[in-house]
Write an enzyme that holds these catalytic residues in place. Structure first.
Site, PDB file in Angstrom:
ATOM      1  N   ASP A  46       0.860  -1.183   0.000  1.00  0.00           N
ATOM      2  CA  ASP A  46       0.000   0.000   0.000  1.00  0.00           C
ATOM      3  C   ASP A  46       0.900   1.238   0.000  1.00  0.00           C
ATOM      4  OD1 ASP A  46      -2.022   1.852   0.200  1.00  0.00           O
ATOM      5  OD2 ASP A  46      -2.396   1.504   2.340  1.00  0.00           O
ATOM      6  N   ASN A 104      -3.051   4.047  12.608  1.00  0.00           N
ATOM      7  CA  ASN A 104      -4.272   3.265  12.763  1.00  0.00           C
ATOM      8  C   ASN A 104      -4.012   1.778  12.588  1.00  0.00           C
ATOM      9  OD1 ASN A 104      -7.298   2.851  12.712  1.00  0.00           O
ATOM     10  ND2 ASN A 104      -6.753   2.114  10.667  1.00  0.00           N
ATOM     11  N   HIS A 105      -3.050   1.467  11.727  1.00  0.00           N
ATOM     12  CA  HIS A 105      -2.820   0.069  11.354  1.00  0.00           C
ATOM     13  C   HIS A 105      -1.350  -0.148  11.046  1.00  0.00           C
ATOM     14  CE1 HIS A 105      -4.015   2.584   7.878  1.00  0.00           C
ATOM     15  NE2 HIS A 105      -2.914   2.076   7.346  1.00  0.00           N
ATOM     16  N   ASP A 121      -5.793  -3.297  12.034  1.00  0.00           N
ATOM     17  CA  ASP A 121      -5.884  -2.100  12.877  1.00  0.00           C
ATOM     18  C   ASP A 121      -5.273  -2.355  14.254  1.00  0.00           C
ATOM     19  OD1 ASP A 121      -7.502  -1.052  10.805  1.00  0.00           O
ATOM     20  OD2 ASP A 121      -8.618   0.137  12.281  1.00  0.00           O
ATOM     21  N   ASP A 124      -1.900   9.956   9.418  1.00  0.00           N
ATOM     22  CA  ASP A 124      -2.642   9.211   8.400  1.00  0.00           C
ATOM     23  C   ASP A 124      -3.888   8.561   9.011  1.00  0.00           C
ATOM     24  OD1 ASP A 124      -2.568   7.692   5.707  1.00  0.00           O
ATOM     25  OD2 ASP A 124      -2.620   6.062   7.170  1.00  0.00           O
ATOM     26  N   GLU A 127      -5.199  13.823   8.676  1.00  0.00           N
ATOM     27  CA  GLU A 127      -5.838  13.361   7.448  1.00  0.00           C
ATOM     28  C   GLU A 127      -7.190  12.785   7.851  1.00  0.00           C
ATOM     29  OE1 GLU A 127      -6.043  10.123   3.877  1.00  0.00           O
ATOM     30  OE2 GLU A 127      -5.347   9.581   5.858  1.00  0.00           O
ATOM     31  N   HIS A 183      -1.415  11.801  -3.432  1.00  0.00           N
ATOM     32  CA  HIS A 183      -1.034  10.473  -3.924  1.00  0.00           C
ATOM     33  C   HIS A 183      -2.224   9.506  -3.961  1.00  0.00           C
ATOM     34  CE1 HIS A 183      -1.227  10.120   0.360  1.00  0.00           C
ATOM     35  NE2 HIS A 183      -1.267   8.795   0.236  1.00  0.00           N
ATOM     36  N   ASP A 184      -3.376   9.909  -3.421  1.00  0.00           N
ATOM     37  CA  ASP A 184      -4.557   9.041  -3.430  1.00  0.00           C
ATOM     38  C   ASP A 184      -5.495   9.434  -4.571  1.00  0.00           C
ATOM     39  OD1 ASP A 184      -3.947   7.374  -1.268  1.00  0.00           O
ATOM     40  OD2 ASP A 184      -4.617   8.899   0.165  1.00  0.00           O
TER      41      ASP A 184
HETATM   42  C1  GLC Z   1      -4.322   6.947   3.866  1.00  0.00           C
HETATM   43  C2  GLC Z   1      -3.309   7.099   2.748  1.00  0.00           C
HETATM   44  C3  GLC Z   1      -3.537   6.073   1.692  1.00  0.00           C
HETATM   45  C4  GLC Z   1      -3.491   4.692   2.323  1.00  0.00           C
HETATM   46  C5  GLC Z   1      -4.491   4.598   3.487  1.00  0.00           C
HETATM   47  C6  GLC Z   1      -4.331   3.317   4.241  1.00  0.00           C
HETATM   48  O1  GLC Z   1      -5.602   7.258   3.436  1.00  0.00           O
HETATM   49  O2  GLC Z   1      -3.345   8.410   2.231  1.00  0.00           O
HETATM   50  O3  GLC Z   1      -2.599   6.174   0.659  1.00  0.00           O
HETATM   51  O4  GLC Z   1      -3.777   3.710   1.365  1.00  0.00           O
HETATM   52  O5  GLC Z   1      -4.280   5.644   4.396  1.00  0.00           O
HETATM   53  O6  GLC Z   1      -3.104   3.280   4.893  1.00  0.00           O
END
Ligand code: GLC
Ligand code: CA
Length: 569
Positions: free
Chosen positions: A73, A115-116, A183, A213, A255, A322-323
């Protein structure tokens, strides 16, 4: 290519609220410059281009994850928070990046996915093997996959549940994103400690802050939807208190892809602050909506909804990153309209959004590129650019998922666009060779050679913005116009900003910003009783404009998709 830097004393400015005056640049290390010819960008490559970024006017870098990772990812699947993926470089090179950036008064903000983790992380490996061990409770385990059915799925293209079965532990684990990204369990105080340690580790290395993030998703509950739950906000407050106490001047950027009120919640309050900055997800898609609908009303509505934030807090505004260009925060009707305009080929879609870069989205129309950047640089908050958008780079929708807009930076018309000396087949992703965006003509070198190129235009607008603190520090009032296609707002700064014991002798300033989304020339009358008699001149060339009349009314004519930034006094 060589760049002459503006004259300035070396070293970091002392302003604790530097982020409110800063222009940010998101640079994916993997995609920027390959310094050792292995086909992948690296820290050495990024360091070699700091002169370019300084010349452009960049004050702060946002560096997406460079930690050890299986890269399933884009690095947001962290396998070890304390080491750097060897193909990107070493911790020593990272220190060098920080030092060399700081010498140029440029900050370095890194991405921190909390988060993960990746399922390759040692914590997860231990957790699945030894439920009673020290990491047994580090993740969110359950005997069923039926808990929390109200929690939405984010990666709708690849996932059909937020639970995955682990054959080792013979239980399900919870994942908000990919099923290889379990998570972390924030109910467990040991997770807090581990996360705080990671944060201190990078602050000790000298980073100027973090992009937090996926921050809304830390806690889940039976009652809520797992987005911005109360204990998530409590955790962020505690993190902020630690940062403010031990590392003043470093920033936390949220974010949070949420509706206006909910995003604003990530600033916390003056007494109990959370993040210094939050990305303005509500505004972003509405910019694109305005361009094609030729109407300003959605922007007017959202701007009026998000003005009330604590002192010292700031928005991070952006056009692309980047998303995918996410359409989660628009209504179903508008989403369908935007798919029709911007993602007419199903291949252009990803999850609930559009996986294209800025210039192809705007069909490479120079007027639209200028209009969107002018908005970006004058909306309240600090602008975040995405690498390559300053030269109008293209994308490659034949690549999977969000790789479409993560291709190598285009520096020159030479082999691999000057990104790498490797055999072209060895590149982590191919360079863009499409008809319109071919690296043979879309590249930094050729745009440096044309005085009217997009690159020079973007650099100029950055420098005009930076010469007027009102854009970073001022407040906003949206004005009435009689034309649905025209957006007008006024930015006001009282001057003499003072915070953290530092006083600035800034001049007060008022700037009127007007944007026309119409696809033809129009006239518009703007009404602002508070500006009666105000005299106006253009911020770029100094040209004098008609004044507001004694009733506070002003009629302007505007070219197709054009804008004005007018000093008012
Ligand atoms: C955030 C990042 C994204 C990623 C996601 C899961 O949204 O911007 O690129 O895939 O987290 O980690
Ligand atoms: Ca390399």
């Amino acid at each position: 290519m060589s760049f002459t830097a503006p004259i300035q004393l070396p070293g970091l400015s002392l302003d604790p609220q530097w982020y409110r005056r800063a222009v940010f640049y998101e640079v994916m290390v993997r995609s920027f410059v390959d310094s050792n010819g292995d086909g992948t960008g690296d820290l050495g490559g990024l360091i070699s281009k700091l002169d370019y970024l300084q010349w452009l006017g960049v004050d702060a870098l946002w560096v997406p994850p460079i930690f050890t990772s299986p890269l399933r990812d884009g690095g947001y699947d962290v396998a070890d928070y304390r080491s750097i993926l060897p193909e990107f470089g070493t911790l020593d090179e990272f220190r060098e990046l920080v030092t060399k950036a700081h010498e140029r008064n440029m900050r370095v903000v890194i991405d921190l996915p909390l988060n993960h983790t990746s399922d390759q992380h040692e914590w997860f490996q231990q957790s699945r093997q030894d439920p009673e061990g020290p990491y047994g409770d580090f993740y969110v385990w359950s005997d069923t996959d039926e808990k929390w059915p109200d929690i939405r799925i984010i990666f709708t293209d690849t996932e059909d549940s937020n639970w995955a079965f682990d054959p080792v532990r013979r239980q399900f684990f919870f994942h908000r994103f990919f099923s290889h990204q379990p998570d972390l369990n924030f109910e467990n105080p040991a997770v807090h400690e581990a996360v705080f340690d990671v944060v201190r580790f990078w602050l000790d290395l000298g980073v100027d802050g973090f992009r937090l993030d996926a921050i809304p998703y830390l806690y889940e509950s039976d009652e809520g939807n797992g987005e911005g739950e109360p204990p998530t906000h409590e955790f962020i407050k505690a993190l902020r208190a630690m940062v403010d106490k031990s590392y003043p001047g470093r920033v936390m950027i949220a974010e949070a892809n949420q509706w206006p009120r909910e995003v604003a919640a990530f600033f916390g309050s003056e007494e109990e602050p959370e993040c210094h900055m939050a990305f303005d997800f509500p505004v972003m898609p509405r910019i694109f909506y305005a361009l094609r609908s030729q109407r300003a009303d959605e922007l007017v509505a959202v701007l009026s909804e998000t003005t009330d934030i604590p002192p010292g807090a700031g928005w991070g505004v952006f056009l692309r990153n980047h998303d995918e260009l996410t359409l989660e925060m628009v209504s179903e009707e508008y989403r369908q309209a935007m798919y029709g305009w911007y993602a007419y080929d199903p291949r252009m879609r990803a999850n609930v959004g559009i996986r294209r870069r800025l210039a192809p989205l705007l069909d490479n129309a120079r007027a639209e590129l200028e209009l969107t950047h002018a908005l970006l640089f004058s909306l309240p908050g600090s602008p975040f650019l995405y690498y390559g958008d300053e030269i109008g780079m293209g994308d490659n929708i034949w690549l999977p998922d969000r790789d479409s807009s993560r291709t190598p930076m285009q520096w020159t018309p030479d082999r691999n666009a000057g990104f790498s000396a490797a055999d072209p087949g060895k590149l982590y992703l191919p360079v863009v060779q499409s008809l319109v965006f071919n690296y043979g003509h879309v590249n930094v070198e050729s745009q440096l050679a044309q005085s009217r190129s997009l690159l020079h235009w973007v650099r100029n607008v950055i420098h005009v913005r930076k010469a007027h603190l009102v854009f970073g520090l001022g407040d906003i009032e949206v004005l009435q116009t009689d034309n649905d296609s025209v957006l007008a707002f006024v930015r006001r700064y009282q001057g003499n900003d003072a915070h953290g014991g530092i006083h600035y002798n800034d001049q007060p300033e008022t700037v009127l910003c007007v944007f026309s989304f119409a696809h033809n020339p129009v006239a518009a009358t703007i009404t602002a009783p508070g500006m009666a008699g105000s005299r106006l001149y253009d911020l770029f060339g100094g040209g004098v404009f008609p004044s507001f009349d004694e009733n506070g009314s002003l009629t302007l004519t505007m070219g197709t998709q054009s804008f004005y930034w007018l000093h008012a006094g």
